[in-house]
Design a protein around this motif. Structure first.
Motif: not given
Ligand SMILES: [Zn+2]
Length: 114
Positions: A54-72
């Motif tokens: 679950g923690i692995v899933a949260i780490v990936y989930a938490a990085s989604v918005n940051g990547k969107v904002q960074a244009g990635d």
């Protein structure tokens, strides 16, 4: 505006950082569809099923918005898929473990009755 990547001062409507090339305005370029971050199921499976996956899933989930904002966008979609995949893995493992645990305690209770 300041570059999120290197801190260089850029023009307010600059598309990319003059110093490092970081995309400054992710919303004006490329696909603008929202990328699901799967954060809620990731947290739910962490709490109710299986903590490590679950923690692995949260780490990936938490990085989604940051990547969107960074244009990635591609990175965001990949992270989103990983978050969903690890949520399902966690859910599956949690299900197997809880069924196994329930069976064990049932058998243990039955054995102690004899
Ligand atoms: Zn920069």
């Amino acid at each position: 505006m300041f570059c999120r990547n290197c801190g260089a001062v850029n023009d307010d409507n600059a598309f990319k950082c003059i110093q490092c090339g970081q995309v400054l305005q992710g919303t004006t370029a490329g696909p603008t569809e929202p990328v699901p971050n799967h954060l809620v199921p990731a947290i739910l499976v962490t709490v109710f099923c299986c903590l490590p996956f679950g923690i692995v899933a949260i780490v990936y989930a938490a990085s989604v918005n940051g990547k969107v904002q960074a244009g990635d966008y591609a990175g965001a979609v990949a992270a989103s898929r990983n978050a969903a995949m690890w949520s399902w893995i966690s859910f599956g493992v949690g299900l197997v473990v809880s069924i196994g645990w329930g069976l064990m305690s049932f058998l243990g209770a039955a054995a102690s009755q004899m």
